[in-house]
Design a protein around this motif. Structure first.
Motif, PDB file in Angstrom:
ATOM      1  N   GLU A   1       0.838  -1.193   0.000  1.00  0.00           N
ATOM      2  CA  GLU A   1       0.000   0.000   0.000  1.00  0.00           C
ATOM      3  C   GLU A   1       0.870   1.238   0.000  1.00  0.00           C
ATOM      4  O   GLU A   1       1.974   1.242   0.564  1.00  0.00           O
ATOM      5  CB  GLU A   1      -0.927  -0.008   1.213  1.00  0.00           C
ATOM      6  N   ALA A   2       0.369   2.298  -0.633  1.00  0.00           N
ATOM      7  CA  ALA A   2       1.148   3.525  -0.756  1.00  0.00           C
ATOM      8  C   ALA A   2       1.536   4.085   0.614  1.00  0.00           C
ATOM      9  O   ALA A   2       2.582   4.729   0.753  1.00  0.00           O
ATOM     10  CB  ALA A   2       0.369   4.562  -1.556  1.00  0.00           C
ATOM     11  N   GLY A   3       0.714   3.835   1.621  1.00  0.00           N
ATOM     12  CA  GLY A   3       1.019   4.315   2.965  1.00  0.00           C
ATOM     13  C   GLY A   3       2.084   3.522   3.683  1.00  0.00           C
ATOM     14  O   GLY A   3       2.461   3.869   4.807  1.00  0.00           O
ATOM     15  N   GLY A   4       2.564   2.433   3.071  1.00  0.00           N
ATOM     16  CA  GLY A   4       3.646   1.654   3.662  1.00  0.00           C
ATOM     17  C   GLY A   4       3.240   0.289   4.185  1.00  0.00           C
ATOM     18  O   GLY A   4       4.106  -0.543   4.480  1.00  0.00           O
ATOM     19  N   ALA A   5       1.941   0.018   4.315  1.00  0.00           N
ATOM     20  CA  ALA A   5       1.497  -1.277   4.831  1.00  0.00           C
ATOM     21  C   ALA A   5       1.794  -2.385   3.827  1.00  0.00           C
ATOM     22  O   ALA A   5       1.756  -2.172   2.607  1.00  0.00           O
ATOM     23  CB  ALA A   5       0.004  -1.239   5.141  1.00  0.00           C
ATOM     24  N   GLU A   6       2.088  -3.570   4.338  1.00  0.00           N
ATOM     25  CA  GLU A   6       2.340  -4.737   3.498  1.00  0.00           C
ATOM     26  C   GLU A   6       1.541  -5.918   4.033  1.00  0.00           C
ATOM     27  O   GLU A   6       1.517  -6.148   5.243  1.00  0.00           O
ATOM     28  CB  GLU A   6       3.822  -5.086   3.472  1.00  0.00           C
ATOM     29  N   THR A   7       0.873  -6.640   3.146  1.00  0.00           N
ATOM     30  CA  THR A   7       0.098  -7.819   3.522  1.00  0.00           C
ATOM     31  C   THR A   7       0.599  -8.997   2.713  1.00  0.00           C
ATOM     32  O   THR A   7       0.482  -9.008   1.481  1.00  0.00           O
ATOM     33  CB  THR A   7      -1.407  -7.605   3.258  1.00  0.00           C
ATOM     34  N   GLU A   8       1.160  -9.976   3.393  1.00  0.00           N
ATOM     35  CA  GLU A   8       1.655 -11.167   2.700  1.00  0.00           C
ATOM     36  C   GLU A   8       0.528 -12.187   2.581  1.00  0.00           C
ATOM     37  O   GLU A   8      -0.136 -12.513   3.567  1.00  0.00           O
ATOM     38  CB  GLU A   8       2.829 -11.774   3.449  1.00  0.00           C
ATOM     39  N   VAL A   9       0.306 -12.677   1.370  1.00  0.00           N
ATOM     40  CA  VAL A   9      -0.730 -13.676   1.119  1.00  0.00           C
ATOM     41  C   VAL A   9      -0.030 -14.979   0.753  1.00  0.00           C
ATOM     42  O   VAL A   9       0.627 -15.070  -0.292  1.00  0.00           O
ATOM     43  CB  VAL A   9      -1.677 -13.242  -0.020  1.00  0.00           C
ATOM     44  N   PRO A  10      -0.136 -16.007   1.590  1.00  0.00           N
ATOM     45  CA  PRO A  10       0.591 -17.256   1.326  1.00  0.00           C
ATOM     46  C   PRO A  10       0.030 -18.006   0.129  1.00  0.00           C
ATOM     47  O   PRO A  10      -1.047 -17.703  -0.377  1.00  0.00           O
ATOM     48  CB  PRO A  10       0.391 -18.053   2.621  1.00  0.00           C
ATOM     49  N   HIS A  11       0.784 -19.005  -0.311  1.00  0.00           N
ATOM     50  CA  HIS A  11       0.398 -19.811  -1.466  1.00  0.00           C
ATOM     51  C   HIS A  11      -0.970 -20.444  -1.240  1.00  0.00           C
ATOM     52  O   HIS A  11      -1.232 -21.023  -0.183  1.00  0.00           O
ATOM     53  CB  HIS A  11       1.442 -20.909  -1.699  1.00  0.00           C
ATOM     54  N   GLY A  12      -1.844 -20.277  -2.216  1.00  0.00           N
ATOM     55  CA  GLY A  12      -3.192 -20.822  -2.103  1.00  0.00           C
ATOM     56  C   GLY A  12      -4.010 -20.501  -3.328  1.00  0.00           C
ATOM     57  O   GLY A  12      -3.482 -19.979  -4.324  1.00  0.00           O
ATOM     58  N   PRO A  13      -5.302 -20.802  -3.312  1.00  0.00           N
ATOM     59  CA  PRO A  13      -6.153 -20.550  -4.475  1.00  0.00           C
ATOM     60  C   PRO A  13      -6.167 -19.077  -4.860  1.00  0.00           C
ATOM     61  O   PRO A  13      -6.057 -18.193  -4.003  1.00  0.00           O
ATOM     62  CB  PRO A  13      -7.535 -21.010  -3.996  1.00  0.00           C
ATOM     63  N   LYS A  14      -6.321 -18.809  -6.145  1.00  0.00           N
ATOM     64  CA  LYS A  14      -6.347 -17.424  -6.602  1.00  0.00           C
ATOM     65  C   LYS A  14      -7.552 -16.669  -6.054  1.00  0.00           C
ATOM     66  O   LYS A  14      -7.501 -15.441  -5.891  1.00  0.00           O
ATOM     67  CB  LYS A  14      -6.315 -17.387  -8.129  1.00  0.00           C
ATOM     68  N   GLU A  15      -8.648 -17.389  -5.738  1.00  0.00           N
ATOM     69  CA  GLU A  15      -9.789 -16.725  -5.101  1.00  0.00           C
ATOM     70  C   GLU A  15      -9.414 -16.184  -3.719  1.00  0.00           C
ATOM     71  O   GLU A  15      -9.906 -15.135  -3.299  1.00  0.00           O
ATOM     72  CB  GLU A  15     -10.971 -17.686  -4.972  1.00  0.00           C
ATOM     73  N   ALA A  16      -8.544 -16.908  -3.010  1.00  0.00           N
ATOM     74  CA  ALA A  16      -8.120 -16.442  -1.684  1.00  0.00           C
ATOM     75  C   ALA A  16      -7.323 -15.152  -1.797  1.00  0.00           C
ATOM     76  O   ALA A  16      -7.518 -14.218  -1.000  1.00  0.00           O
ATOM     77  CB  ALA A  16      -7.299 -17.527  -0.984  1.00  0.00           C
ATOM     78  N   LEU A  17      -6.423 -15.082  -2.779  1.00  0.00           N
ATOM     79  CA  LEU A  17      -5.680 -13.841  -2.994  1.00  0.00           C
ATOM     80  C   LEU A  17      -6.634 -12.729  -3.403  1.00  0.00           C
ATOM     81  O   LEU A  17      -6.511 -11.585  -2.926  1.00  0.00           O
ATOM     82  CB  LEU A  17      -4.613 -14.045  -4.070  1.00  0.00           C
ATOM     83  N   ALA A  18      -7.605 -13.043  -4.263  1.00  0.00           N
ATOM     84  CA  ALA A  18      -8.569 -12.032  -4.693  1.00  0.00           C
ATOM     85  C   ALA A  18      -9.335 -11.465  -3.503  1.00  0.00           C
ATOM     86  O   ALA A  18      -9.517 -10.244  -3.389  1.00  0.00           O
ATOM     87  CB  ALA A  18      -9.535 -12.631  -5.718  1.00  0.00           C
ATOM     88  N   ASP A  19      -9.778 -12.331  -2.608  1.00  0.00           N
ATOM     89  CA  ASP A  19     -10.501 -11.853  -1.426  1.00  0.00           C
ATOM     90  C   ASP A  19      -9.626 -10.952  -0.556  1.00  0.00           C
ATOM     91  O   ASP A  19     -10.096  -9.937  -0.020  1.00  0.00           O
ATOM     92  CB  ASP A  19     -11.006 -13.041  -0.598  1.00  0.00           C
ATOM     93  N   ARG A  20      -8.354 -11.293  -0.413  1.00  0.00           N
ATOM     94  CA  ARG A  20      -7.467 -10.458   0.398  1.00  0.00           C
ATOM     95  C   ARG A  20      -7.271  -9.094  -0.261  1.00  0.00           C
ATOM     96  O   ARG A  20      -7.170  -8.074   0.423  1.00  0.00           O
ATOM     97  CB  ARG A  20      -6.116 -11.151   0.602  1.00  0.00           C
ATOM     98  N   VAL A  21      -7.192  -9.069  -1.594  1.00  0.00           N
ATOM     99  CA  VAL A  21      -7.061  -7.784  -2.289  1.00  0.00           C
ATOM    100  C   VAL A  21      -8.284  -6.919  -2.015  1.00  0.00           C
ATOM    101  O   VAL A  21      -8.167  -5.729  -1.686  1.00  0.00           O
ATOM    102  CB  VAL A  21      -6.883  -8.001  -3.806  1.00  0.00           C
ATOM    103  N   TRP A  22      -9.486  -7.518  -2.098  1.00  0.00           N
ATOM    104  CA  TRP A  22     -10.702  -6.732  -1.846  1.00  0.00           C
ATOM    105  C   TRP A  22     -10.805  -6.321  -0.379  1.00  0.00           C
ATOM    106  O   TRP A  22     -11.343  -5.257  -0.065  1.00  0.00           O
ATOM    107  CB  TRP A  22     -11.939  -7.505  -2.293  1.00  0.00           C
ATOM    108  N   ASP A  23     -10.284  -7.156   0.516  1.00  0.00           N
ATOM    109  CA  ASP A  23     -10.262  -6.760   1.934  1.00  0.00           C
ATOM    110  C   ASP A  23      -9.460  -5.476   2.116  1.00  0.00           C
ATOM    111  O   ASP A  23      -9.862  -4.559   2.842  1.00  0.00           O
ATOM    112  CB  ASP A  23      -9.632  -7.873   2.785  1.00  0.00           C
TER     113      ASP A  23
END
Length: 401
Positions: free
Chosen positions: A372-394
């Motif tokens: 994120e531009a503000g400096g936050a980082e969220t690591e999304v571990p290996h898993g289904p692409k839907e799981a990564l998609a949900d984390r992006v929308w979160d």
């Protein structure tokens, strides 16, 4: 969660026969299904068919098995109610709060997510009364899938076709998963634009410069956003994937076509997610005839020119309040390159992932770091692409007021 219980309401339209396939998909996926057809639906598909496919008695009348109070109990016990096809009449009666048959009684008593999959002629779908009914249902929390475009009854074609049963199943599974997480409709009222796939730049009438992107991550972003209540436009470049239910798909091929389509759709969007693999370069000129192989000499070099930087354009020209999300596919120095790209492009969020042989491209799984531009980082571990998609929308949802 245990075995999900689904109520499948069937409206009285010719697409009722497709609901048989949807019912089969639900049961084969381990869901318990109770079918509640309208009286008109039974003129298209009889009760014995629904009973045989569901393995359960079919509820058709408020007055059947009165001691079980079916008009209350069926809705109360459901984890999800799906109306497919949802005719113009069903939408109107549901929006009006009618209780003139068993299905509308079920809708009034259900406290679970409700999905309507409309199917009707284009003129009926586009009529102001139908659009007002759809808006009313969405405002109350129902998920109304946009109908597909295609062949209708007779020789007519247009918007109003029931989405493919497999696409409805995928949509409903996402709704059930989000419902269990307690945020089934957190994107309701939001309009999002997503790009997916890989652009192709023609060399001659038969060859092109391209990349290996399948579009699967972009499609996962579209499916999850729609299941969470967003109005979704998906600009798809050279994919071979079925249209997600409830999503408006705009097919494109070249970078210039994708640029035009995204800019047009982004004008009224709350968020734009550039998940497509956009070609950085294109041939300076395109041969009008196939470039022939010559045995007596090596081929002429191909001069390249830069394509427009669509992500940077979107970030620079966005309207107030719009979020711009980019994707960065890296093969080395993933995080340093990602942070530099985030600053260079000027977007709000950048999803950075490593790509390579057997990684990310064309697979069903992915892993990434969301910067994120503000400096936050969220690591999304290996898993289904839907799981990564949900984390992006979160992450996106946290930026909205």
């Amino acid at each position: 969660m245990g075995r999900p219980e689904i109520v499948l309401g069937v409206g009285g339209g010719i697409a009722a026969y497709k609901a048989c396939e949807l019912l089969r998909l639900f049961t084969e996926s381990g869901h318990g299904v109770r079918v509640v057809p309208t009286a008109s639906a039974l003129r298209f598909v009889g009760a014995p068919t629904w009973a045989a496919l569901s393995g359960r008695p079919v509820a058709t009348e408020v007055w059947d098995d009165v001691h079980e109070v079916p008009h209350v109990r069926i809705g109360q016990s459901a984890d999800l109610v799906v109306i497919a096809p949802a005719t113009a009449d069903v939408l109107a009666r549901a929006a009006g709060g009618r209780a003139d048959d068993l299905l509308t009684n079920v809708l009034l008593t259900a406290r679970c997510p409700v999905v309507f999959a409309p199917a009707m002629h284009t003129e009926m779908w586009e009529h102001p009364a139908t659009q007002e009914n759809v808006a009313t249902l969405r405002r109350r929390g129902a998920l109304v899938i946009e109908p597909a475009v295609g062949r209708l009854t007779g020789a007519d074609t247009g918007r109003g076709r029931l989405p493919d049963p497999a696409a409805i199943l995928a949509f409903c599974r996402r709704v059930l998963e989000r419902g269990a997480a307690g945020s089934a409709r957190d994107l309701a009222g939001r309009r999002v634009v997503i790009s997916a796939g890989g652009t192709r730049e023609p060399l001659d009438p038969v060859r092109y410069l391209g990349n290996r992107s399948s579009g699967k991550q972009g499609y996962a972003l579209a499916r999850t956003a729609a299941a969470r209540g967003a109005a979704v436009t998906l600009v798809a470049a050279n994919t071979a994937l079925p249209d997600p239910a409830g999503v408006t798909v705009v097919p494109v091929s070249t970078t210039e076509e994708l640029r035009d389509a995204v800019h047009k759709a982004a004008a009224e969007a709350d968020a734009v997610v550039m998940a497509a693999a956009v070609a950085d370069f294109r041939p300076a000129s395109r041969a009008t005839q196939k470039i022939k192989k010559r045995d007596d000499r090596e081929p002429e070099p191909i001069a390249l020119v830069r394509n427009p930087d669509i992500l940077a354009e979107l970030a620079a020209d966005r309207p107030a309040g719009q979020l711009v999300v980019g994707f960065a596919a890296e093969t080395e120095d993933v995080l340093p390159n990602g942070r530099a790209k985030l600053a260079r492009k000027g977007c709000d969020i950048l999803v950075v992932n490593r790509v390579g042989e057997g990684i990310a491209f064309g697979t069903e799984e992915n892993e990434a770091v969301i910067l994120e531009a503000g400096g936050a980082e969220t690591e999304v571990p290996h898993g289904p692409k839907e799981a990564l998609a949900d984390r992006v929308w979160d992450v996106v949802a946290r930026h909205w007021p």
